[in-house]
Design a protein around this motif. Structure first.
Motif, mmCIF file in Angstrom:
data_model
loop_
_atom_site.group_PDB
_atom_site.id
_atom_site.type_symbol
_atom_site.label_atom_id
_atom_site.label_comp_id
_atom_site.label_asym_id
_atom_site.label_seq_id
_atom_site.Cartn_x
_atom_site.Cartn_y
_atom_site.Cartn_z
ATOM 1 N N THR A 50 0.333 3.888 -14.661
ATOM 2 C CA THR A 50 -0.180 5.017 -15.440
ATOM 3 C C THR A 50 -1.466 4.668 -16.177
ATOM 4 O O THR A 50 -2.028 5.512 -16.873
ATOM 5 N N GLY A 51 -1.928 3.434 -16.036
ATOM 6 C CA GLY A 51 -3.168 3.028 -16.679
ATOM 7 C C GLY A 51 -3.011 2.666 -18.146
ATOM 8 O O GLY A 51 -3.988 2.414 -18.839
ATOM 9 N N GLU A 52 -1.769 2.622 -18.631
ATOM 10 C CA GLU A 52 -1.521 2.244 -20.025
ATOM 11 C C GLU A 52 -1.708 0.748 -20.244
ATOM 12 O O GLU A 52 -1.847 0.300 -21.377
ATOM 13 N N SER A 53 -1.663 -0.012 -19.146
ATOM 14 C CA SER A 53 -1.815 -1.467 -19.214
ATOM 15 C C SER A 53 -2.651 -1.914 -18.025
ATOM 16 O O SER A 53 -2.556 -1.345 -16.937
ATOM 17 N N ASP A 54 -3.462 -2.934 -18.244
ATOM 18 C CA ASP A 54 -4.226 -3.519 -17.148
ATOM 19 C C ASP A 54 -3.513 -4.727 -16.548
ATOM 20 O O ASP A 54 -4.003 -5.335 -15.612
ATOM 21 N N ASP A 55 -2.357 -5.053 -17.099
ATOM 22 C CA ASP A 55 -1.557 -6.170 -16.608
ATOM 23 C C ASP A 55 -0.536 -5.629 -15.617
ATOM 24 O O ASP A 55 0.376 -4.901 -16.002
ATOM 25 N N PRO A 56 -0.680 -5.977 -14.331
ATOM 26 C CA PRO A 56 0.279 -5.441 -13.363
ATOM 27 C C PRO A 56 1.703 -5.926 -13.598
ATOM 28 O O PRO A 56 2.646 -5.274 -13.178
ATOM 29 N N GLY A 57 1.854 -7.042 -14.329
ATOM 30 C CA GLY A 57 3.201 -7.535 -14.631
ATOM 31 C C GLY A 57 4.050 -7.618 -13.383
ATOM 32 O O GLY A 57 3.556 -7.578 -12.273
ATOM 33 N N HIS A 58 5.316 -7.710 -13.585
ATOM 34 C CA HIS A 58 6.245 -7.769 -12.466
ATOM 35 C C HIS A 58 7.512 -7.035 -12.830
ATOM 36 O O HIS A 58 8.019 -7.161 -13.935
ATOM 37 N N ALA A 59 7.997 -6.283 -11.876
ATOM 38 C CA ALA A 59 9.283 -5.614 -12.046
ATOM 39 C C ALA A 59 10.376 -6.665 -11.900
ATOM 40 O O ALA A 59 10.149 -7.743 -11.352
ATOM 41 N N PRO A 60 11.567 -6.362 -12.373
ATOM 42 C CA PRO A 60 12.677 -7.296 -12.182
ATOM 43 C C PRO A 60 12.879 -7.598 -10.703
ATOM 44 O O PRO A 60 12.662 -6.738 -9.857
ATOM 45 N N MET A 114 -1.204 9.405 -17.486
ATOM 46 C CA MET A 114 -1.705 9.918 -16.231
ATOM 47 C C MET A 114 -1.465 8.866 -15.146
ATOM 48 O O MET A 114 -1.745 7.694 -15.345
ATOM 49 N N PHE A 115 -0.969 9.302 -14.011
ATOM 50 C CA PHE A 115 -0.691 8.408 -12.894
ATOM 51 C C PHE A 115 -1.996 7.985 -12.236
ATOM 52 O O PHE A 115 -2.860 8.810 -11.950
ATOM 53 N N LEU A 175 8.639 7.210 -10.987
ATOM 54 C CA LEU A 175 7.642 6.226 -11.416
ATOM 55 C C LEU A 175 8.282 4.844 -11.557
ATOM 56 O O LEU A 175 7.728 3.844 -11.094
ATOM 57 N N ARG A 176 9.461 4.785 -12.160
ATOM 58 C CA ARG A 176 10.165 3.501 -12.307
ATOM 59 C C ARG A 176 10.529 2.921 -10.937
ATOM 60 O O ARG A 176 10.374 1.722 -10.696
ATOM 61 N N GLN A 177 11.011 3.776 -10.037
ATOM 62 C CA GLN A 177 11.381 3.302 -8.704
ATOM 63 C C GLN A 177 10.163 2.778 -7.946
ATOM 64 O O GLN A 177 10.228 1.723 -7.307
ATOM 65 N N VAL A 178 9.058 3.518 -8.009
ATOM 66 C CA VAL A 178 7.834 3.105 -7.329
ATOM 67 C C VAL A 178 7.346 1.778 -7.910
ATOM 68 O O VAL A 178 6.972 0.870 -7.168
ATOM 69 N N ALA A 179 7.365 1.654 -9.216
ATOM 70 C CA ALA A 179 6.926 0.412 -9.855
ATOM 71 C C ALA A 179 7.773 -0.766 -9.378
ATOM 72 O O ALA A 179 7.236 -1.839 -9.079
ATOM 73 N N THR A 180 9.059 -0.578 -9.290
ATOM 74 C CA THR A 180 9.944 -1.650 -8.821
ATOM 75 C C THR A 180 9.622 -2.012 -7.373
ATOM 76 O O THR A 180 9.528 -3.197 -7.033
ATOM 77 N N LEU A 181 9.442 -1.000 -6.528
ATOM 78 C CA LEU A 181 9.123 -1.256 -5.125
ATOM 79 C C LEU A 181 7.804 -2.027 -4.974
ATOM 80 O O LEU A 181 7.659 -2.840 -4.063
ATOM 81 N N LEU A 182 6.860 -1.755 -5.874
ATOM 82 C CA LEU A 182 5.547 -2.395 -5.798
ATOM 83 C C LEU A 182 5.449 -3.640 -6.669
ATOM 84 O O LEU A 182 4.374 -4.216 -6.806
ATOM 85 N N ASP A 183 6.565 -4.047 -7.254
ATOM 86 C CA ASP A 183 6.614 -5.250 -8.085
ATOM 87 C C ASP A 183 5.604 -5.187 -9.224
ATOM 88 O O ASP A 183 4.825 -6.103 -9.453
ATOM 89 N N THR A 184 5.614 -4.047 -9.925
ATOM 90 C CA THR A 184 4.717 -3.862 -11.060
ATOM 91 C C THR A 184 5.468 -3.115 -12.151
ATOM 92 O O THR A 184 6.695 -3.039 -12.123
ATOM 93 N N THR A 185 4.736 -2.577 -13.096
ATOM 94 C CA THR A 185 5.348 -1.830 -14.199
ATOM 95 C C THR A 185 4.858 -0.387 -14.181
ATOM 96 O O THR A 185 3.751 -0.106 -13.701
#
Length: 98
Positions: free
Chosen positions: A62-72, A1-2, A47-57
């Motif tokens: 989607t709430g699958e992880s609490d670690d925002p991480g970083h996109a390439p 879920m987004f 979703l992948r494009q948005v994550a990259t733009l926001l520098d996350t995963t």
């Protein structure tokens, strides 16, 4: 879920407008209203494009992880273009996209 709240918070923190994100993923910014109300969710490619733009995963959005991480890291040309686009008003950005 987004998780629209995470999406919205990251966009605000990074100073990236929804108009800019919508333009980058090839959608009208009204799509965010549907996402926020749960009427629809981003397609996997968006979703992948948005994550990259926001520098996350995607997993963070989607709430699958609490670690925002970083996109390439985007290439220098993209970073320069993003910085330039973010300095424009919504009206200027719309005009530039025409």
């Amino acid at each position: 879920m987004f998780d629209f709240t995470r999406f919205n918070d990251l966009a605000k923190r990074k100073g990236i407008t929804k108009l800019y994100i919508a333009t980058q993923i090839g959608r009208h910014q009204s799509i965010f209203n549907d996402w926020s109300k749960g009427k629809s969710v981003p397609k996997p490619e968006h979703l992948r494009q948005v994550a990259t733009l926001l520098d996350t995963t995607p997993e963070y959005l989607t709430g699958e992880s609490d670690d925002p991480g970083h996109a390439p890291e985007p290439p220098e040309k993209q970073k320069k273009l993003l910085a330039e686009a973010n300095s424009l008003s919504d009206a200027e950005l719309e005009k530039a996209l025409e």
